[in-house]
Design an enzyme around this catalytic site. Structure first.
Site, PDB file in Angstrom:
ATOM      1  N   ASP A  67      37.394  39.061  40.222  1.00 44.46           N
ATOM      2  CA  ASP A  67      37.695  37.834  39.481  1.00 44.46           C
ATOM      3  C   ASP A  67      37.493  36.594  40.339  1.00 44.46           C
ATOM      4  O   ASP A  67      37.264  36.679  41.552  1.00 44.46           O
ATOM      5  CB  ASP A  67      39.129  37.901  38.934  1.00 44.46           C
ATOM      6  CG  ASP A  67      40.155  38.302  39.993  1.00 44.46           C
ATOM      7  OD1 ASP A  67      39.798  38.359  41.181  1.00 44.46           O
ATOM      8  OD2 ASP A  67      41.311  38.550  39.631  1.00 44.46           O
ATOM      9  N   ASN A 135      53.607  40.621  36.714  1.00 42.90           N
ATOM     10  CA  ASN A 135      53.697  40.879  35.269  1.00 42.90           C
ATOM     11  C   ASN A 135      52.790  42.029  34.830  1.00 42.90           C
ATOM     12  O   ASN A 135      52.540  42.210  33.647  1.00 42.90           O
ATOM     13  CB  ASN A 135      53.382  39.598  34.472  1.00 42.90           C
ATOM     14  CG  ASN A 135      51.957  39.101  34.714  1.00 42.90           C
ATOM     15  OD1 ASN A 135      51.176  39.754  35.396  1.00 42.90           O
ATOM     16  ND2 ASN A 135      51.624  37.952  34.148  1.00 42.90           N
ATOM     17  N   HIS A 137      49.547  42.422  35.650  1.00 44.51           N
ATOM     18  CA  HIS A 137      48.123  42.148  35.457  1.00 44.51           C
ATOM     19  C   HIS A 137      47.271  42.814  36.532  1.00 44.51           C
ATOM     20  O   HIS A 137      47.715  43.021  37.664  1.00 44.51           O
ATOM     21  CB  HIS A 137      47.826  40.643  35.324  1.00 44.51           C
ATOM     22  CG  HIS A 137      47.896  39.838  36.582  1.00 44.51           C
ATOM     23  ND1 HIS A 137      48.838  38.857  36.810  1.00 44.51           N
ATOM     24  CD2 HIS A 137      47.102  39.828  37.680  1.00 44.51           C
ATOM     25  CE1 HIS A 137      48.618  38.285  37.972  1.00 44.51           C
ATOM     26  NE2 HIS A 137      47.570  38.863  38.531  1.00 44.51           N
ATOM     27  N   GLU A 142      45.664  39.382  31.929  1.00 39.76           N
ATOM     28  CA  GLU A 142      47.070  39.043  31.731  1.00 39.76           C
ATOM     29  C   GLU A 142      47.659  39.845  30.567  1.00 39.76           C
ATOM     30  O   GLU A 142      46.920  40.309  29.691  1.00 39.76           O
ATOM     31  CB  GLU A 142      47.187  37.550  31.422  1.00 39.76           C
ATOM     32  CG  GLU A 142      46.777  36.639  32.569  1.00 39.76           C
ATOM     33  CD  GLU A 142      47.866  36.481  33.628  1.00 39.76           C
ATOM     34  OE1 GLU A 142      48.609  37.453  33.877  1.00 39.76           O
ATOM     35  OE2 GLU A 142      47.959  35.397  34.212  1.00 39.76           O
TER      36      GLU A 142
HETATM   37  C1  GLP Z   1      45.914  37.590  41.703  1.00 41.55           C
HETATM   38  C2  GLP Z   1      44.669  38.447  41.613  1.00 41.55           C
HETATM   39  C3  GLP Z   1      45.001  39.910  41.446  1.00 41.55           C
HETATM   40  C4  GLP Z   1      46.065  40.325  42.450  1.00 41.55           C
HETATM   41  C5  GLP Z   1      47.309  39.515  42.209  1.00 41.55           C
HETATM   42  C6  GLP Z   1      48.467  39.895  43.107  1.00 41.55           C
HETATM   43  O1  GLP Z   1      46.419  37.223  40.477  1.00 41.55           O
HETATM   44  N1  GLP Z   1      43.820  38.037  40.539  1.00 41.55           N
HETATM   45  O2  GLP Z   1      43.816  40.674  41.606  1.00 41.55           O
HETATM   46  O3  GLP Z   1      46.335  41.688  42.323  1.00 41.55           O
HETATM   47  O4  GLP Z   1      46.966  38.155  42.447  1.00 41.55           O
HETATM   48  O5  GLP Z   1      48.403  39.207  44.305  1.00 41.55           O
HETATM   49  P1  GLP Z   1      49.277  39.527  45.580  1.00 41.55           P
HETATM   50  O6  GLP Z   1      48.670  40.733  46.197  1.00 41.55           O
HETATM   51  O7  GLP Z   1      49.132  38.307  46.459  1.00 41.55           O
HETATM   52  O8  GLP Z   1      50.662  39.743  45.120  1.00 41.55           O
END
Ligand code: GLP
Length: 255
Positions: A67, A135, A137, A142
């Site tokens: 993404d 949440n 995702h 989402e």
């Molecule tokens: C973002 C990314 C996800 C990732 C999430 C969690 O939203 N798009 O791919 O898994 O963050 O991030 P973190 O690992 O910093 O908690």
């Protein structure tokens, strides 16, 4: 689903890096699906160490990132292209030609989404690395009323913008939209490696593993994938109930 739990985020990263190294050594021209966020950083650090010790060679690997934020240039220090260059690509010899991250500042983002999906279709992913949002995702899929199948543009929830605001100067600076692989894109990967660390992920992990399969918890769809390895630390696994794992789920406690 196979679950491994470890005592620390560092151990999670080491184990994940070993699995990625094994994938690359087994098939040097493999396609890796990659993720951003703080969770994979230990894994990337470990891969860099392995590369420096010549234990792994990425020269034939292709990568596809999940993404990107809409509206951020690749040079913006919070863009996912910038993150990947800094934390992995530039340190393990992965070139621009080998690496793909959706473009966040395309004039026509719908077309960019269609083109990225075609790119993914023409490069079947051998191993997809995933983090998870608090949440539930994955990528930027989402919670929603239906599973979005292919790469698409998404409006970020306030929860995700708030969670990710720690990397920006203020909440206002966090983009409101993103481009992300869809659930269908992610599910095509031959193998999925989901990482989760910290207590803020415990509820999402419980719902992912033991909850109903619902687009309200996007990661719950992974229950239907034939080859998912979930690697957690003790905090992220703290709400899992060992007596009540779905059929076919195995939990190996490494710590
Ligand atoms: C973002 C990314 C996800 C990732 C999430 C969690 O939203 N798009 O791919 O898994 O963050 O991030 P973190 O690992 O910093 O908690």
């Amino acid at each position: 689903m196979l679950i491994y739990s470890f005592s620390s985020p560092e151990a999670v990263g080491k184990f994940a890096a070993n699995l990625i190294q094994a994938q690359v050594n087994l098939k040097p021209s493999c396609v890796l699906g990659l993720a951003t966020g703080s969770t994979p950083l230990h894994c990337y650090g470990e891969l860099i160490r392995k590369y420096q010790k010549k234990e792994v060679d990425f020269s034939q690997v292709t990568t596809l990132n999940l993404d990107e934020y809409l509206g951020l240039s690749p040079k913006h220090d919070q863009s996912y292209r910038y993150f990947m260059e800094k934390n992995l690509f530039s340190q393990v010899g992965l070139t621009d030609k080998q690496t793909h991250v959706p473009t966040g500042e395309s004039q026509d983002s719908e077309k960019e989404a269609r083109d990225y999906e075609k790119l993914c279709l023409s490069h079947p992913t051998d191993l997809q690395l995933l983090g998870i949002g608090a949440n539930g995702h994955i990528g930027f899929n989402e919670p929603s009323s239906s599973f979005a199948l292919s790469t698409h543009i998404v409006e970020l929830t306030e929860k995700t913008r708030q969670d990710n605001s720690r990397f920006f100067a203020s909440l206002e600076e966090v983009p409101k939209k993103a481009i992300t692989m869809g659930i269908g894109t992610i599910m095509r990967a031959k193998k999925i490696l989901l990482l989760a660390t910290g207590s803020s992920k415990a509820q999402a992990i419980q719902k992912t593993v033991q909850g109903p399969i619902t687009p309200e918890t996007p990661a719950s769809i992974l229950q239907l994938h034939q080859d998912v390895v979930l690697v957690t630390d003790l905090e992220a696994a703290s709400l899992l109930n060992e007596q009540d794992l779905p059929l076919g789920t195995e939990w190996r406690k490494e710590a």
